[in-house]
Design a protein around this motif. Sequence first.
Motif, PDB file in Angstrom:
ATOM      1  N   LEU A 169       0.817  -1.208   0.000  1.00  0.00           N
ATOM      2  CA  LEU A 169       0.000   0.000   0.000  1.00  0.00           C
ATOM      3  C   LEU A 169       0.853   1.260   0.000  1.00  0.00           C
ATOM      4  CD1 LEU A 169      -2.808  -1.056   2.529  1.00  0.00           C
ATOM      5  CD2 LEU A 169      -2.892  -1.044   0.027  1.00  0.00           C
ATOM      6  N   SER A 170       1.999   1.243   0.679  1.00  0.00           N
ATOM      7  CA  SER A 170       2.872   2.416   0.721  1.00  0.00           C
ATOM      8  C   SER A 170       3.476   2.708  -0.649  1.00  0.00           C
ATOM      9  CB  SER A 170       3.986   2.209   1.748  1.00  0.00           C
ATOM     10  OG  SER A 170       3.467   2.104   3.047  1.00  0.00           O
ATOM     11  N   LEU A 171       3.879   1.653  -1.364  1.00  0.00           N
ATOM     12  CA  LEU A 171       4.422   1.857  -2.706  1.00  0.00           C
ATOM     13  C   LEU A 171       3.364   2.449  -3.634  1.00  0.00           C
ATOM     14  CD1 LEU A 171       6.543  -1.391  -3.095  1.00  0.00           C
ATOM     15  CD2 LEU A 171       7.411   0.945  -2.896  1.00  0.00           C
ATOM     16  N   PHE A 201       0.678   4.170  -2.705  1.00  0.00           N
ATOM     17  CA  PHE A 201       0.434   5.525  -2.207  1.00  0.00           C
ATOM     18  C   PHE A 201       1.532   6.467  -2.686  1.00  0.00           C
ATOM     19  CE2 PHE A 201       0.708   8.993   0.752  1.00  0.00           C
ATOM     20  CZ  PHE A 201      -0.585   9.241   1.191  1.00  0.00           C
ATOM     21  N   GLY A 202       2.784   6.029  -2.589  1.00  0.00           N
ATOM     22  CA  GLY A 202       3.899   6.879  -2.983  1.00  0.00           C
ATOM     23  C   GLY A 202       3.871   7.233  -4.456  1.00  0.00           C
ATOM     24  N   VAL A 210       0.731  14.816   1.622  1.00  0.00           N
ATOM     25  CA  VAL A 210       2.067  14.270   1.836  1.00  0.00           C
ATOM     26  C   VAL A 210       2.773  14.989   2.981  1.00  0.00           C
ATOM     27  CG1 VAL A 210       4.361  14.051   0.807  1.00  0.00           C
ATOM     28  CG2 VAL A 210       2.340  13.399  -0.514  1.00  0.00           C
ATOM     29  N   THR A 256       1.098   2.908   6.175  1.00  0.00           N
ATOM     30  CA  THR A 256       0.887   3.318   4.790  1.00  0.00           C
ATOM     31  C   THR A 256       0.934   4.828   4.646  1.00  0.00           C
ATOM     32  OG1 THR A 256      -0.453   1.351   4.337  1.00  0.00           O
ATOM     33  CG2 THR A 256      -0.720   3.228   2.859  1.00  0.00           C
ATOM     34  N   ASN A 307       4.826   6.100   5.708  1.00  0.00           N
ATOM     35  CA  ASN A 307       5.884   5.664   4.794  1.00  0.00           C
ATOM     36  C   ASN A 307       5.522   5.960   3.340  1.00  0.00           C
ATOM     37  OD1 ASN A 307       7.935   3.995   6.559  1.00  0.00           O
ATOM     38  ND2 ASN A 307       5.901   3.400   7.262  1.00  0.00           N
ATOM     39  N   GLY A 308       4.226   5.915   2.997  1.00  0.00           N
ATOM     40  CA  GLY A 308       3.820   6.285   1.648  1.00  0.00           C
ATOM     41  C   GLY A 308       4.132   7.732   1.346  1.00  0.00           C
ATOM     42  N   SER A 309       3.989   8.615   2.334  1.00  0.00           N
ATOM     43  CA  SER A 309       4.322  10.029   2.128  1.00  0.00           C
ATOM     44  C   SER A 309       5.825  10.215   1.912  1.00  0.00           C
ATOM     45  CB  SER A 309       3.855  10.850   3.333  1.00  0.00           C
ATOM     46  OG  SER A 309       2.454  10.751   3.492  1.00  0.00           O
ATOM     47  N   LEU A 359       7.860   7.898   0.709  1.00  0.00           N
ATOM     48  CA  LEU A 359       8.152   7.319  -0.596  1.00  0.00           C
ATOM     49  C   LEU A 359       7.670   8.226  -1.727  1.00  0.00           C
ATOM     50  CD1 LEU A 359       7.295   3.559   0.037  1.00  0.00           C
ATOM     51  CD2 LEU A 359       9.563   4.552  -0.324  1.00  0.00           C
ATOM     52  N   ALA A 360       6.588   8.965  -1.508  1.00  0.00           N
ATOM     53  CA  ALA A 360       6.116   9.904  -2.529  1.00  0.00           C
ATOM     54  C   ALA A 360       7.177  10.950  -2.827  1.00  0.00           C
ATOM     55  CB  ALA A 360       4.814  10.565  -2.060  1.00  0.00           C
TER      56      ALA A 360
END
Length: 297
Positions: free
Chosen positions: A83-85, A87-88, A110, A148, A151-153, A155-156
Amino acid sequence: MSNTSSVLYDHPGPRAKVRNTILTVVFGVAILALLWWIYRKFDDAGQWAGDLWKPFLEANTWTGFILSGLRATLLAAATGMALSLAFGVIFAVGRLSDHWWIRVPCGAVVEFFRAVPLLLMIFFIFYAVPFLIQAPVSAFWAVVIGLTLYNGSVLAEAFRAGIRAVPLGQSEAAYALGMRKTLVMRHILVPQAARSMLPVIVSQLVVLLKDTALGYIVAYPELLQRGVNDLSANFGNVVAAAMVIAAIYIVINSLLTLLAGWLERRTRSRGGRTPKSADTPPPLPSGTTDQGAVVGA
């Protein structure tokens, strides 16, 4: 032209080699002394007693505590990574949008979730969100959603930096061929950004795996909860349990790092190959021009 390595690094001379050898020995001895001091302190406190480590030789300890916690940790980490990937990538592309009504909200999301501490986010999702949606939130989803969003933020921003690092000429060439921005992002910019930012991405995924331990705050039965809290409550060996769990985390993260290195080498070797195209004309014979006329004929 001078060698680049000679500009970036000067080989040490005889005195520098002696100095480096001495410093290496001194620091090595200091580290060994520190480890010996730690060992002696634990020994004086009776932490190396066989009764404290005996439970780890029993199968019930592993199946009933450690492996069940490891399973919950890996499940939360795998779900959070996927989900993080996603989201990013979505929010990185959104922050690069030409439309302000997409770019500004994505940037606000983000920046907000990067600024909020992950522990506070998990706590809020588990205890406060049920009042808003009038339904309970399980500990698993509280941990996964928190992982998510945070870490998604991060990775974004990594994806956005990677996309901006791709040479501008590649996207300009794609636009010149008539490709729309969606296709340029999907087929040209995002794959190259993911390849170039792979070390950063893997480092963040390792952080995500370790952050699953924050599920302790909502009683999620992950590795730290089951392997340290529950196990030590039954056998009274909190230090021994913490050492074993720490070793398990080190092994898992090391395997993840090795996998990332393998993927990086694989993508680099694929990217370095020049595919043979069936439309490429054969080389011209010596002494001919591109019109096929022999020079001097």
